[in-house]
Design an enzyme around this catalytic site. Structure first.
Site, PDB file in Angstrom:
ATOM      1  N   VAL A 130      35.673-136.221 -12.430  1.00  0.00           N
ATOM      2  CA  VAL A 130      37.124-136.060 -12.465  1.00  0.00           C
ATOM      3  C   VAL A 130      37.401-134.566 -12.492  1.00  0.00           C
ATOM      4  CG1 VAL A 130      37.625-138.286 -13.555  1.00  0.00           C
ATOM      5  CG2 VAL A 130      37.215-136.273 -14.982  1.00  0.00           C
ATOM      6  N   SER A 131      38.605-134.184 -12.062  1.00  0.00           N
ATOM      7  CA  SER A 131      38.911-132.763 -11.910  1.00  0.00           C
ATOM      8  C   SER A 131      39.414-132.097 -13.183  1.00  0.00           C
ATOM      9  CB  SER A 131      39.943-132.573 -10.801  1.00  0.00           C
ATOM     10  OG  SER A 131      39.419-133.058  -9.578  1.00  0.00           O
ATOM     11  N   THR A 132      40.070-132.852 -14.072  1.00  0.00           N
ATOM     12  CA  THR A 132      40.620-132.251 -15.286  1.00  0.00           C
ATOM     13  C   THR A 132      40.291-133.107 -16.505  1.00  0.00           C
ATOM     14  OG1 THR A 132      42.732-133.416 -15.063  1.00  0.00           O
ATOM     15  CG2 THR A 132      42.563-131.241 -14.016  1.00  0.00           C
TER      16      THR A 132
END
Length: 185
Positions: free
Chosen positions: A8-10
């Site tokens: 996931v990016s964040t």
């Protein structure tokens, strides 16, 4: 061995959907990373370096492996050269088939297009906000009146350390912050 990779990016996003899908296809080990695809994917790279001939790497979607076409294609080429099978669950791409190889190349290009489009939208939004006079970036730790007061104190001969104490001490504001606050912009 069958490995899963979820990214996931964040930090406020969750791996749950990806992990559930990877567990459903019986991945023996699942590596979870929180990092934007635009940055160095440390856990992904560590996982890739551990894989050996005959292993399988499974990801939920191709864009989880990386966002740049070049990066994804380099990873896929390396995996194929080392005899490691790569599978994406969404779209069911399998690098063991000619169609799977072709589709992975197309999908990697689309993932990069999506990322570049997002980058352009963000850049345009920031430019529009600047034109409207919005202050962007990190919030200043000292307001305009405090900055004016610092200039007055300096003109009156106060040292940086004395000014720091007047504003609440070193835990409140650093001397470097005081110096930056009065620097002409």
């Amino acid at each position: 061995m069958k490995y899963g990779y979820a990214r996931v990016s964040t930090a406020d996003q969750k791996h749950d959907l990806q992990v559930d899908a990877l567990q459903a296809v019986r991945c023996e080990e699942i590596v979870q990373e929180v990092m934007s695809g635009a940055k160095q994917l440390v856990l992904r790279d560590a996982l890739l370096s551990r894989l050996t001939e005959g292993d399988e790497l499974v990801v939920w979607r191709l864009d989880r492996l990386g966002r740049s076409t070049l990066d994804v294609l380099e990873q896929l080429e390396d995996l194929q050269r080392r005899g490691i099978r790569f599978i994406t669950l969404e779209g069911s791409f399998d690098t063991q088939t000619a169609m799977g190889k072709a589709m992975l190349t197309i999908m990697a290009s689309l993932a990069e297009l999506e990322r570049e489009t997002l980058r352009e939208r963000v850049k345009s939004g920031l430019e529009a906000a600047r034109r409207r006079g919005a202050e962007l970036g990190r919030r200043r730790s000292l307001n305009a009146s405090q900055r004016e007061q610092i200039v007055s104190w300096r003109a009156a001969g106060q040292s940086w350390r004395q000014i720091q104490q007047l504003l609440g001490g070193p835990n409140k504001v650093s001397i470097r912050t005081l110096q930056r606050a009065v620097r002409p912009q």
